[in-house]
Design a protein around this motif. Sequence first.
Motif, short mmCIF file in Angstrom:
data_model
loop_
_atom_site.label_atom_id
_atom_site.label_comp_id
_atom_site.label_asym_id
_atom_site.label_seq_id
_atom_site.Cartn_x
_atom_site.Cartn_y
_atom_site.Cartn_z
N GLY A 121 31.03 -35.16 37.39
CA GLY A 121 31.31 -36.15 38.41
C GLY A 121 30.75 -37.52 38.63
N GLU A 122 29.64 -37.62 37.67
CA GLU A 122 28.79 -38.68 37.29
C GLU A 122 29.82 -40.04 37.21
N VAL A 123 29.40 -41.04 37.86
CA VAL A 123 30.00 -42.36 37.59
C VAL A 123 28.93 -43.32 37.55
N LYS A 124 29.09 -44.01 36.27
CA LYS A 124 28.13 -45.45 35.81
C LYS A 124 28.71 -46.49 35.64
N LYS A 125 28.09 -47.45 36.07
CA LYS A 125 28.81 -48.90 36.12
C LYS A 125 27.89 -49.75 35.15
N LEU A 126 28.65 -50.48 34.40
CA LEU A 126 27.98 -51.67 33.58
C LEU A 126 28.67 -52.71 33.49
N LYS A 127 28.41 -53.56 34.31
CA LYS A 127 29.06 -54.86 34.71
C LYS A 127 30.60 -54.39 34.97
N ARG A 128 31.68 -54.93 34.21
CA ARG A 128 32.84 -54.54 34.67
C ARG A 128 33.34 -53.10 33.84
N LEU A 129 32.40 -52.47 33.33
CA LEU A 129 32.84 -51.16 32.87
C LEU A 129 32.43 -50.11 33.74
N THR A 130 33.35 -49.10 33.94
CA THR A 130 32.77 -47.98 34.75
C THR A 130 33.19 -46.74 34.11
N PHE A 131 32.28 -45.81 33.79
CA PHE A 131 32.24 -44.98 33.00
C PHE A 131 32.23 -43.33 34.10
N GLN A 132 33.15 -42.54 33.90
CA GLN A 132 33.06 -41.48 34.83
C GLN A 132 33.02 -40.09 33.89
N PHE A 133 32.40 -38.93 34.04
CA PHE A 133 32.12 -37.85 33.64
C PHE A 133 32.90 -36.83 34.43
N GLY A 134 33.81 -35.87 33.76
CA GLY A 134 34.75 -35.02 34.50
C GLY A 134 33.64 -34.05 35.28
N ASP A 135 34.34 -33.42 36.18
CA ASP A 135 33.65 -32.55 37.09
C ASP A 135 33.38 -31.26 36.20
N ALA A 136 34.02 -30.83 35.30
CA ALA A 136 33.61 -29.75 34.49
C ALA A 136 32.87 -29.99 33.09
N ARG A 137 32.47 -31.36 33.06
CA ARG A 137 31.89 -31.99 32.02
C ARG A 137 32.41 -31.69 30.51
N LYS A 138 33.79 -31.87 30.62
CA LYS A 138 34.80 -31.60 29.33
C LYS A 138 35.39 -32.91 29.01
N ASP A 139 35.47 -33.93 29.99
CA ASP A 139 36.28 -35.21 29.73
C ASP A 139 35.43 -36.42 30.29
N SER A 140 35.82 -37.42 29.94
CA SER A 140 35.33 -38.80 30.54
C SER A 140 36.37 -39.84 30.59
N SER A 141 36.21 -40.92 31.24
CA SER A 141 36.94 -41.90 31.08
C SER A 141 36.12 -43.30 31.24
N LEU A 142 36.66 -44.29 30.65
CA LEU A 142 36.20 -45.71 30.46
C LEU A 142 37.09 -46.58 31.19
N HIS A 143 36.80 -47.16 32.17
CA HIS A 143 37.69 -48.24 32.84
C HIS A 143 37.23 -49.66 32.97
N ILE A 144 37.94 -50.71 32.51
CA ILE A 144 37.52 -51.99 32.19
C ILE A 144 38.29 -52.66 33.23
N THR A 145 37.51 -53.42 33.90
CA THR A 145 38.24 -54.07 35.18
C THR A 145 38.30 -55.63 34.63
N ALA A 146 39.24 -56.24 34.80
CA ALA A 146 39.54 -57.80 34.58
C ALA A 146 39.17 -57.99 33.16
N ALA A 147 39.70 -57.35 32.13
CA ALA A 147 39.13 -57.38 30.71
C ALA A 147 39.33 -58.91 30.09
N GLN A 148 38.28 -59.00 29.19
CA GLN A 148 38.19 -60.44 28.71
C GLN A 148 38.10 -60.06 26.94
N PRO A 149 38.43 -61.16 26.27
CA PRO A 149 38.37 -61.21 24.85
C PRO A 149 37.27 -60.62 24.37
#
Lengths: 111, 115
Positions: A53-81
Amino acid sequence: TQLLEQSPQFLSIQEGENLTVYCNSSSVFSSLQWYRQEPGEGPVLLVTVVTGGEVKKLKRLTFQFGDARKDSSLHITAAQPGDTGLYLCAGAYSSASKIIFGSGTRLSIRP
Amino acid sequence: EPEVTQTPSHQVTQMGQEVILRCVPISNHLYFYWYRQILGQKVEFLVSFYNNEISEKSEIFDDQFSVERPDGSNFTLKIRSTKLEDSAMYFCASSALGTGVTEAFFGQGTRLTVV
């Protein structure tokens, strides 16, 4: 076979849009890393997530670890070249184990 | 900022020849890895090394491969008799044990071309 599947494999979007890439496995990881790799170079560590369930942010990048620790996502806001590149997730089964890599998501941000 | 350094950056060798790829891990790290990446494919684990011995190895890491830490700073990968299919980018990585989390930091790689 230990597998980390990433989706999508390729993503091309317009500058300013938001995007999410996914990393999925049937296995539980003790930690999961996201790397970025430029052509001809080594993977560069962006972030490590450890707790379900952990969420970490790195500027416009948001990383999330799934509750069961089997999956993860990377979300980018306002993507740049400058976000263009190959994004790799990688998981470790214990604190002293190998890291296995997913096949990557190749991201292209159009100006 | 500490980094993993690899030499050479490029190596061209004839099939059947021996090659040694060299790595200097981050100085306070204790766990070392070799990975390879064939062009256009995923990063594949070869071997991990801790306390002067192999901790884990993959099916790729057969008898043609060996690793060594000849002194306090270098970590090497030797391929005894190279094959065409050994052509790939080889990455060295290191990790600091004791943090409870595996975080591997990678070098820039050695591009090996077997002709």
